[in-house]
Design a protein around this motif. Structure first.
Motif, mmCIF file in Angstrom:
data_model
loop_
_atom_site.group_PDB
_atom_site.id
_atom_site.type_symbol
_atom_site.label_atom_id
_atom_site.label_comp_id
_atom_site.label_asym_id
_atom_site.label_seq_id
_atom_site.Cartn_x
_atom_site.Cartn_y
_atom_site.Cartn_z
ATOM 1 N N VAL A 134 0.796 -1.105 0.210
ATOM 2 C CA VAL A 134 -0.330 0.216 -0.003
ATOM 3 C C VAL A 134 0.705 1.293 -0.620
ATOM 4 C CG1 VAL A 134 -1.725 1.379 1.083
ATOM 5 C CG2 VAL A 134 -1.950 -1.746 1.294
ATOM 6 N N ASP A 135 2.024 0.763 1.005
ATOM 7 C CA ASP A 135 3.195 2.141 0.990
ATOM 8 C C ASP A 135 3.703 2.576 -0.847
ATOM 9 O OD1 ASP A 135 2.320 2.553 3.233
ATOM 10 O OD2 ASP A 135 3.417 1.638 3.876
ATOM 11 N N LEU A 136 3.857 1.529 -1.095
ATOM 12 C CA LEU A 136 4.938 1.757 -1.843
ATOM 13 C C LEU A 136 4.158 1.504 -3.768
ATOM 14 C CD1 LEU A 136 8.057 -0.165 -1.278
ATOM 15 C CD2 LEU A 136 7.664 2.326 -1.089
ATOM 16 N N THR A 137 3.002 2.415 -3.899
ATOM 17 C CA THR A 137 2.320 2.227 -4.813
ATOM 18 C C THR A 137 3.150 2.494 -5.969
ATOM 19 O OG1 THR A 137 1.207 4.981 -4.233
ATOM 20 C CG2 THR A 137 -0.447 2.550 -4.064
ATOM 21 N N PRO A 138 3.001 1.904 -7.591
ATOM 22 C CA PRO A 138 3.832 2.836 -8.306
ATOM 23 C C PRO A 138 3.529 4.210 -8.805
ATOM 24 C CG PRO A 138 2.058 1.087 -9.302
ATOM 25 C CD PRO A 138 1.743 1.463 -7.476
ATOM 26 N N VAL A 139 3.641 5.240 -8.417
ATOM 27 C CA VAL A 139 3.511 6.986 -8.943
ATOM 28 C C VAL A 139 4.361 7.569 -8.373
ATOM 29 C CG1 VAL A 139 1.454 8.820 -8.721
ATOM 30 C CG2 VAL A 139 0.873 6.349 -8.853
ATOM 31 N N PHE A 140 5.385 8.188 -9.457
ATOM 32 C CA PHE A 140 6.500 8.820 -8.842
ATOM 33 C C PHE A 140 6.300 10.589 -9.525
ATOM 34 C CE2 PHE A 140 7.123 4.402 -9.708
ATOM 35 C CZ PHE A 140 8.000 4.267 -8.266
ATOM 36 N N SER A 141 6.674 11.286 -9.180
ATOM 37 C CA SER A 141 7.051 12.728 -9.557
ATOM 38 C C SER A 141 7.834 13.118 -10.655
ATOM 39 C CB SER A 141 6.948 13.678 -8.472
ATOM 40 O OG SER A 141 8.341 12.912 -7.953
ATOM 41 N N ILE A 142 8.528 11.994 -10.920
ATOM 42 C CA ILE A 142 10.177 11.799 -11.796
ATOM 43 C C ILE A 142 9.822 10.585 -11.805
ATOM 44 C CG2 ILE A 142 11.986 12.347 -12.367
ATOM 45 C CD1 ILE A 142 12.271 14.091 -10.342
ATOM 46 N N ASP A 143 9.416 10.620 -13.808
ATOM 47 C CA ASP A 143 8.942 8.693 -14.032
ATOM 48 C C ASP A 143 9.457 8.937 -15.927
ATOM 49 O OD1 ASP A 143 8.018 6.732 -14.902
ATOM 50 O OD2 ASP A 143 6.318 7.068 -14.114
ATOM 51 N N LEU A 144 10.239 8.097 -15.849
ATOM 52 C CA LEU A 144 11.449 8.431 -16.907
ATOM 53 C C LEU A 144 10.408 7.135 -18.002
ATOM 54 C CD1 LEU A 144 15.022 8.567 -16.446
ATOM 55 C CD2 LEU A 144 13.305 11.210 -16.415
#
Length: 444
Positions: free
Chosen positions: A46-56
């Motif tokens: 839950v804590d590590l959902t695959p959404v990132f502010s920088i995502d190449l």
């Protein structure tokens, strides 16, 4: 004086276990489900959902299959990422890992022979000789070693030299090569013992290298000397570039100045000062090629340089101990993914330095950082491109918590332009020589 286990001790241990009210429940669960499944804490997912502010956007993941070439896959992946953007290549384009694998193994054979000759006057039970004979060569490597191969031999597209059974499942080839190299070591050591001339030694070594080349050519295929690069880009436009050599292809399509990409490590042990450089004795592949060289820094600088490179749109090669607190299927790397301390009521905690000093951890795997989630300017989690195919994680991509990076990441490769000026000067230092078995000599 030694002390044996007594019957009184065992009785006391049995009584302590019997007094634990939950012991029987825990025992049944672990025996039936195994340690990891019983200790797993799904809160990490839950804590590590695959959404990132920088995502190449780096395309499809590669698959090293049953081989230990992660370091090579990760390096070639970082290069193909930039090629993809520059030349509008399709998402599944790959550089040939089998091509660099061939030359790495060939060069490692020569590197081994040279080390055998250097240590030939030492007894077989000498620690360095024993270290050499334990694993004459293997699939693993370091960033500087793939650079040494590319600087000498270039690269080719995967279509020019695709995978073979033996590159994808390398155990039989490695066993055969190591058998041969150990036998060759006998002959080379005997030549030195019998005071053979340098010309005689060179002639025998040349014959043995010819045999290695033949084995590799049969098992992996012979590398192309010239080829045509033919492809359709993402807009379906056809391209063909004819008569390329591997080095010309590298210069035209990758065109990285590899001297600008350097290894940065975090090894917080007493024997390695920060802002100093280190190399490892007997570690390498190309004789007279690029030296393995690490700059040791604290984690704040370690992460900031990686973030700067990601912010500039370039992915980052990194090395870690992937088996620690890692859920391979879910693609989660987090310190809380398995609550083993709670399950067994045992304190397993060690510092990063203690894990390195006492053999509990070292770099075992290389992957690529392709994103990071920054909250108030601080990283909370990282996006990781693995090379285990798309059936694990999120289509092959993993999520790593920032705390896991602190604990189990040991190496990143960054362009010098993303290093503070003081660290650029530190990186230029002559490196201190570490023993062959130092944990910073571990191969990914």
């Amino acid at each position: 004086m030694s002390s044996e286990i007594t019957a009184d001790q065992i009785q006391r241990y049995q009584e302590e276990l019997a007094d634990r009210k939950d012991a029987a429940v825990i025992e049944r669960s672990i025996k039936h489900n195994g340690i990891l499944a019983t200790a797993q804490d799904n809160a990490a997912n839950v804590d590590l959902t695959p959404v990132f502010s920088i995502d190449l956007d780096t395309g499809h993941v590669a698959n090293q299959k049953q081989s230990g070439r992660c370091w090579m896959f990760a390096a070639l992946n970082t290069m193909r990422h930039s090629m993809k953007d520059t030349f509008n290549l399709p998402g599944d384009f790959e550089l040939s890992q089998n091509y660099t694998n061939f030359w790495d193994k060939f060069e490692k054979a020569n590197y081994f022979y040279e080390n055998v000759l250097v240590t030939a006057d030492q007894p077989l039970d000498d620690r360095k000789v024993a270290f050499l004979m334990a694993t004459p060569q293997q699939d693993g490597g370091q960033w500087d070693m793939i650079c040494a191969v590319i600087e000498k031999y270039g690269v080719v597209p995967k279509s020019v030299m695709p995978e073979t059974f033996n590159s994808s499942s390398s155990s039989d080839l490695n066993a055969l090569l190591n058998k041969k190299l150990r036998k060759d070591a006998i002959a080379l050591r005997e030549l030195v013992a019998n005071h053979a001339t340098q010309a005689e030694i060179d002639e025998i070594k040349d014959r043995k290298l010819q045999e290695v080349y033949r084995i590799l050519a049969y098992a992996l295929g012979e590398p192309a000397q010239k080829f045509d690069f033919e492809y359709r880009d993402q807009d379906k436009t056809y391209h063909i570039d004819q008569g390329l050599t591997p080095k010309a292809f590298y210069d035209k399509y990758v065109n990285w100045d590899l001297s600008q990409y350097v290894s940065v490590i975090n090894a917080p042990t007493d024997d390695k000062a920060y802002n100093k450089t280190y190399t490892v004795e007997m570690l390498g592949n190309v004789v007279n090629g690029r030296q393995v060289k690490h700059l040791n820094v604290d984690m704040a600088n370690f992460k900031q340089m990686a973030i700067a490179q990601l912010e500039a749109g370039q992915s980052v090669w990194f090395g870690c101990d992937v088996g620690q607190s890692s859920d391979r299927k879910a693609g989660i790397m987090d310190l809380q993914v398995y609550a083993k301390d709670e399950l067994f009521d045992v304190d397993f905690a060690m510092t990063k330095a203690e894990r390195l000093d006492y053999g509990e951890s070292l770099m075992t795997h290389a992957m690529v950082l392709t994103g990071v989630d920054l909250v108030d300017g601080k990283p909370t989690k990282w996006k990781v491109e693995n090379s285990w195919g798309d059936k694990v994680g999120e289509k092959g991509y993993f999520v790593m918590s920032d705390a896991w990076m602190d604990a189990y990441c040991y190496q990143v490769v960054v362009n010098k332009t993303f290093m503070p000026e003081a660290l650029q000067k530190a990186q230029a230092q002559t490196p201190e020589l570490l023993a062959p078995w130092d944990p910073m000599g571990a191969l990914a």
